[in-house]
Design a protein around this motif. Sequence first.
Motif, PDB file in Angstrom:
ATOM      1  N   SER A 177      84.356 113.855  41.307  1.00  0.00           N
ATOM      2  CA  SER A 177      84.070 112.569  42.060  1.00  0.00           C
ATOM      3  C   SER A 177      84.085 111.414  41.162  1.00  0.00           C
ATOM      4  O   SER A 177      84.630 110.410  41.327  1.00  0.00           O
ATOM      5  CB  SER A 177      82.728 112.630  43.021  1.00  0.00           C
ATOM      6  N   LYS A 205      87.617 111.470  38.775  1.00  0.00           N
ATOM      7  CA  LYS A 205      88.785 111.179  39.592  1.00  0.00           C
ATOM      8  C   LYS A 205      88.475 110.676  41.050  1.00  0.00           C
ATOM      9  O   LYS A 205      88.880 111.298  41.940  1.00  0.00           O
ATOM     10  CB  LYS A 205      89.236 112.676  39.769  1.00  0.00           C
ATOM     11  N   PRO A 206      87.937 109.327  41.192  1.00  0.00           N
ATOM     12  CA  PRO A 206      87.620 108.957  42.379  1.00  0.00           C
ATOM     13  C   PRO A 206      89.029 108.597  43.292  1.00  0.00           C
ATOM     14  O   PRO A 206      88.890 108.592  44.484  1.00  0.00           O
ATOM     15  CB  PRO A 206      86.930 107.657  42.111  1.00  0.00           C
ATOM     16  N   SER A 253      89.815 111.582  45.133  1.00  0.00           N
ATOM     17  CA  SER A 253      88.957 111.863  46.406  1.00  0.00           C
ATOM     18  C   SER A 253      89.580 110.888  47.356  1.00  0.00           C
ATOM     19  O   SER A 253      89.790 111.246  48.664  1.00  0.00           O
ATOM     20  CB  SER A 253      87.398 111.616  46.249  1.00  0.00           C
ATOM     21  N   ARG A 254      89.650 109.432  47.180  1.00  0.00           N
ATOM     22  CA  ARG A 254      89.871 108.323  48.245  1.00  0.00           C
ATOM     23  C   ARG A 254      91.409 108.722  48.606  1.00  0.00           C
ATOM     24  O   ARG A 254      91.585 108.592  49.807  1.00  0.00           O
ATOM     25  CB  ARG A 254      89.895 107.182  47.737  1.00  0.00           C
ATOM     26  N   GLN A 279      81.634 113.957  47.521  1.00  0.00           N
ATOM     27  CA  GLN A 279      82.660 112.974  47.744  1.00  0.00           C
ATOM     28  C   GLN A 279      82.400 111.708  47.941  1.00  0.00           C
ATOM     29  O   GLN A 279      83.055 110.717  47.994  1.00  0.00           O
ATOM     30  CB  GLN A 279      83.929 113.512  48.257  1.00  0.00           C
ATOM     31  N   TYR A 301      80.308 109.753  46.803  1.00  0.00           N
ATOM     32  CA  TYR A 301      80.238 108.707  45.600  1.00  0.00           C
ATOM     33  C   TYR A 301      81.493 108.293  44.964  1.00  0.00           C
ATOM     34  O   TYR A 301      81.567 107.227  44.340  1.00  0.00           O
ATOM     35  CB  TYR A 301      79.480 109.586  44.436  1.00  0.00           C
ATOM     36  N   ALA A 302      82.585 109.163  45.560  1.00  0.00           N
ATOM     37  CA  ALA A 302      83.912 108.547  45.145  1.00  0.00           C
ATOM     38  C   ALA A 302      84.458 107.414  46.167  1.00  0.00           C
ATOM     39  O   ALA A 302      84.918 106.263  46.018  1.00  0.00           O
ATOM     40  CB  ALA A 302      85.095 109.557  44.951  1.00  0.00           C
ATOM     41  N   ASP A 303      84.250 108.083  47.651  1.00  0.00           N
ATOM     42  CA  ASP A 303      85.001 107.358  48.589  1.00  0.00           C
ATOM     43  C   ASP A 303      84.026 106.137  49.228  1.00  0.00           C
ATOM     44  O   ASP A 303      84.739 105.320  49.643  1.00  0.00           O
ATOM     45  CB  ASP A 303      84.969 108.404  49.790  1.00  0.00           C
ATOM     46  N   ASP A 323      82.105 104.362  47.093  1.00  0.00           N
ATOM     47  CA  ASP A 323      81.554 103.690  45.880  1.00  0.00           C
ATOM     48  C   ASP A 323      81.308 102.191  45.923  1.00  0.00           C
ATOM     49  O   ASP A 323      80.342 101.859  45.413  1.00  0.00           O
ATOM     50  CB  ASP A 323      82.684 103.634  44.370  1.00  0.00           C
TER      51      ASP A 323
END
Length: 217
Positions: A109, A112-113, A116-117, A175, A177-179, A181
């Motif tokens: 996450s 490679k954010p 994930s998004r 996820q 923490y990526a989606d 952010d």
Amino acid sequence: MDAKVDTAGDGEDRRETRIQAINREIILEAALEVFSVNGFRGSTVDQIAARAAMSKPNLLYYFRRKQDIYRAVLERTLADWLAPLEAMDASGDPVEELRRYITEKLRMSAEKPAASRLFANEILAGAPVVRPFLETRLKALVTEKAAIIRDWVSEGRLAPVDPYHLIFAIWATTQHYADFDVQIRAILGSQVDRPGFRDQTAQAVLSIVLGGVRPRG
């Protein structure tokens, strides 16, 4: 950046294969960034070509349509994101196996954010491309790993917990923490970029999740 086909001999053929692999990777990385920001409908082949520093005709040599690029990016993303779950070992220590899985998911996450998004956007759109995958390969994999977790619970090696909802909770937490952010940065501000924030995040998430599944004394 444009690849040139050379069929002068076997050595050149192998070199062209390597060039193709490199260029495909460049295209997919560029497409990931474009799709994750603009979505499928808002993205164009011209944008992807520009991001890849490649001419549009050369890009279309590798992928005929935007749909083909999008599908290839999603397939690669899914393969990467499922690998840690596939590695869950029934013979391992349950808490350590879950620790490894959560830690790897948090790492992905953070690193490679965009991937994930992109996947989140596909799901929110109704999964028009990956629905068959979700209903076959993903369902089979999650069912397999849920059975492992259920066995750990029945053996007293984990606290009573629904295995499916445990997996869903891990997905949602890691996820996030990526989606989300932007939301996290709005709340926490500059501390998100401080050294050690990722370790602090992992420690907090592991404490919450593993604390809930450790066997009760």
